[in-house]
Design a protein around this motif. Structure first.
Motif, PDB file in Angstrom:
ATOM      1  N   MET A  10      36.734  27.468  37.061  1.00 44.97           N
ATOM      2  CA  MET A  10      36.889  28.801  37.645  1.00 44.97           C
ATOM      3  C   MET A  10      36.397  28.792  39.090  1.00 44.97           C
ATOM      4  O   MET A  10      35.378  28.174  39.420  1.00 44.97           O
ATOM      5  N   LYS A  11      37.107  29.491  39.959  1.00 44.45           N
ATOM      6  CA  LYS A  11      36.800  29.491  41.385  1.00 44.45           C
ATOM      7  C   LYS A  11      35.670  30.439  41.757  1.00 44.45           C
ATOM      8  O   LYS A  11      35.123  30.344  42.854  1.00 44.45           O
ATOM      9  N   ASP A  31      34.995  34.205  31.781  1.00 41.73           N
ATOM     10  CA  ASP A  31      36.235  33.485  31.474  1.00 41.73           C
ATOM     11  C   ASP A  31      37.327  34.421  31.005  1.00 41.73           C
ATOM     12  O   ASP A  31      38.506  34.216  31.306  1.00 41.73           O
ATOM     13  N   MET A  32      36.972  35.478  30.264  1.00 46.45           N
ATOM     14  CA  MET A  32      37.976  36.417  29.787  1.00 46.45           C
ATOM     15  C   MET A  32      38.516  37.282  30.922  1.00 46.45           C
ATOM     16  O   MET A  32      39.715  37.558  30.996  1.00 46.45           O
ATOM     17  N   TYR A  33      37.649  37.679  31.830  1.00 47.17           N
ATOM     18  CA  TYR A  33      38.088  38.535  32.932  1.00 47.17           C
ATOM     19  C   TYR A  33      38.915  37.768  33.953  1.00 47.17           C
ATOM     20  O   TYR A  33      39.814  38.330  34.576  1.00 47.17           O
ATOM     21  N   GLY A  34      38.619  36.505  34.159  1.00 41.31           N
ATOM     22  CA  GLY A  34      39.407  35.676  35.059  1.00 41.31           C
ATOM     23  C   GLY A  34      38.961  35.768  36.514  1.00 41.31           C
ATOM     24  O   GLY A  34      38.232  36.685  36.915  1.00 41.31           O
ATOM     25  N   ASP A  35      39.432  34.812  37.301  1.00 42.78           N
ATOM     26  CA  ASP A  35      39.024  34.703  38.703  1.00 42.78           C
ATOM     27  C   ASP A  35      39.406  35.926  39.533  1.00 42.78           C
ATOM     28  O   ASP A  35      38.607  36.421  40.326  1.00 42.78           O
ATOM     29  N   HIS A  57      35.672  42.337  41.608  1.00 47.36           N
ATOM     30  CA  HIS A  57      34.388  42.971  41.315  1.00 47.36           C
ATOM     31  C   HIS A  57      33.333  42.579  42.338  1.00 47.36           C
ATOM     32  O   HIS A  57      32.507  43.400  42.753  1.00 47.36           O
ATOM     33  N   ILE A  58      33.355  41.321  42.759  1.00 53.79           N
ATOM     34  CA  ILE A  58      32.411  40.877  43.787  1.00 53.79           C
ATOM     35  C   ILE A  58      32.623  41.665  45.076  1.00 53.79           C
ATOM     36  O   ILE A  58      31.663  42.101  45.731  1.00 53.79           O
ATOM     37  N   ARG A  59      33.899  41.866  45.433  1.00 53.77           N
ATOM     38  CA  ARG A  59      34.183  42.664  46.638  1.00 53.77           C
ATOM     39  C   ARG A  59      33.702  44.100  46.468  1.00 53.77           C
ATOM     40  O   ARG A  59      33.203  44.718  47.421  1.00 53.77           O
ATOM     41  N   LEU A  60      33.844  44.639  45.265  1.00 54.47           N
ATOM     42  CA  LEU A  60      33.352  45.989  45.009  1.00 54.47           C
ATOM     43  C   LEU A  60      31.849  46.083  45.257  1.00 54.47           C
ATOM     44  O   LEU A  60      31.373  47.001  45.940  1.00 54.47           O
ATOM     45  N   MET A  61      31.114  45.151  44.705  1.00 55.12           N
ATOM     46  CA  MET A  61      29.659  45.188  44.841  1.00 55.12           C
ATOM     47  C   MET A  61      29.221  44.986  46.286  1.00 55.12           C
ATOM     48  O   MET A  61      28.151  45.447  46.690  1.00 55.12           O
TER      49      MET A  61
END
Length: 487
Positions: A251-252, A413-417, A423-427
């Motif tokens: 995963m990236k 893993d379920m949510y995916g890259d 989500h990272i951008r949201l935070m």
């Protein structure tokens, strides 16, 4: 005649040395048990909560889920828990004795791991070396000492590696019954791939030694490998159980999770000390390690340098591979069994009973922490909790455990890259990303860590209102959603 007293003294010193090995093993087991029982840090992992939620779901429904029953963003999408057996054990311990039951369960698993680990090493190492290895290994394990399924699988990993090394020392293939352990391992945790990682180079080593008559090695090790493959497939995930660990590692967005970051070498740590001590001993003593085992060590070392979560694997498998070569470099010609193999178990049992009694008298209570926004969630109206929420990644497990469907949780893993990246951008406070998520999912409230950039922006967002703030969490809600919820 003078040689007789000298020989007697040597024998007494040898017996004392043997007794010290038992003391070191018992002491190390009690130490890790105490860490799991009395250090609140071991519970500060959000994944513990969703593992418990998964275990509760399986008890309620009598089966392993094949879809996501927790999040509102991915609810109903395919998902089968890979650690389902660990989750059953966890929820059983929780129902029996609450959080105290959880720490006792994981404390016993970790102590058993340490006992198996040091017990095998004691064949080749003396008490001082055992104590140093125990200290450095626990230090390297520290990043992974949380109440999560990987600790329940550690005893199997250590026992498996030891038995494979025993088989090689005796010039034979591992017994077929050992493959049966893979059924248990593969249903407890995805670390079962390390079983194959250890077995493959040892099989190649055996084949190289018998290269003039390779068929017996191919037959016996091949049969063992086939039995292991069948065992691995005996999980709810089937073939996906084999590919799952590799999917995770490729995963990236793993660098968004602390345990998947590389180790920090800017300051001295037990990991650095372990590397330096190992190099000192191996280089100064001219330690010779068979080439295939060296390749295995280098590969695991590479993994530990890439992802700090694998420091734990290196700390436990590495010494098992190096113990015999190091022991021989100091003149030991054959493994030396413990004089009193029962002593560590007896001492640990007595000490553990005392610790469990102390812990039971002061049961573990989960208070607010970095993964536990307990008081903040209590300030959210019940009606609002049923509405879509945007949460910090580490809060997702607690929300699922509390009956709130999270935006995201630890099942990366379920949510995916792509979703995880968003989500990272949201935070990080990406306004455009927030507007897209709010429109797509109809976000009604947020529960975030105060240090996150988005949390600092929410006070100024039009149409949103601060509901609650403390050092651990901050809650905002849409004003219209609050009105509907009766606030």
């Amino acid at each position: 005649m003078a040689s007789i007293p000298a020989a007697a003294n040597s024998a007494r010193i040898l017996r004392l040395s043997w007794g010290l090995r038992e003391v070191v093993i018992a002491g190390a087991c009690l130490a890790v048990f105490a860490i799991l029982l009395f250090n609140p840090r071991v519970l500060n992992d959000g994944d513990t909560y969703w593992h418990l939620a998964a275990g509760q779901w399986m008890l309620d429904h009598g089966r392993v889920p094949n879809f996501d029953p927790f999040s509102f963003t991915h609810g109903g999408q395919p998902w089968v828990p890979h650690e389902w057996l660990s989750e059953i054990a966890m929820i059983a311990a929780y129902k029996a004795a609450g959080w105290t039951g959880i720490v006792v369960l994981f404390g016993l698993a970790t102590a058993l791991s340490m006992g198996l680990f040091l017990g095998w090493l004691s064949r080749w190492l003396g008490p001082i070396a055992l104590a140093v290895v125990a200290w450095l290994s626990v230090g390297c394990m520290w990043v992974g000492l949380f109440t999560r399924p990987h600790l329940l699988a550690l005893p199997i990993m250590i026992y498996w590696t030891g038995r494979l090394l025993d088989a090689r020392a005796e010039g034979r293939a591992p017994p077929l019954w050992l493959a049966g352990l893979m059924v248990l391992w593969a249903n407890l945790h995805g670390s079962f791939v390390f079983g194959a990682l250890v077995a493959a180079p040892l099989a190649l080593e055996a084949l190289w030694e018998q290269r003039r008559q390779p068929w017996p090695v191919i037959r016996d090790w091949g049969l063992f490998a086939a039995a292991c493959l069948v065992a691995i497939l005996l999980t709810p995930n089937g073939l996906h159980a084999i590919t799952y660990p590799f999917h995770i590692m490729t995963m990236k967005t793993l660098n968004g999770i602390v345990e998947w970051l590389p180790p920090d070498f800017r300051k001295m740590s037990e990991f650095q000390a372990a590397i330096l001590v190992t190099l000192l001993v191996c280089l100064s003593r001219g330690v010779k390690v068979p080439v295939f085992r060296t390749l295995l060590l280098l590969f695991i070392f590479h993994m530990a340098l890439t992802h700090q979560r694998h420091m734990l694997v290196l700390a436990l498998i590495g010494p098992l591979l190096l113990a015999e070569p190091i022991g021989r470099s100091f003149g030991r010609q054959a493994p030396r069994p413990l004089a009193m193999p029962w002593l560590p178990a007896v001492v640990f049992a007595l000490g553990a009973l005392v610790m469990i009694g102390v812990r039971a008298a002061d049961p573990v209570v989960r208070n607010d922490a970095v993964t536990t926004p307990k008081i903040a969630l209590q300030h959210v109206p019940v009606a609002l909790r049923a509405q879509p929420v945007l949460n910090t990644y580490s809060f997702g497990g607690y929300l699922a455990f509390s009956g709130v469907k999270p935006f995201i949780d630890g099942r990366a893993d379920m949510y995916g890259d792509d979703f995880f990246s968003g989500h990272i951008r949201l935070m990080r406070g990406d306004a455009a990303e927030f507007d897209r998520a709010a429109a797509k999912y109809g976000l009604a409230w947020t529960i975030l860590q105060p240090r996150e950039p988005l949390a600092k922006q929410m006070d100024a967002k039009p149409g949103w209102k601060l509901v609650y703030r403390d050092r651990w969490a901050v809650v905002h809600a849409r004003k219209d959603a609050l009105e509907v919820a009766g606030r």
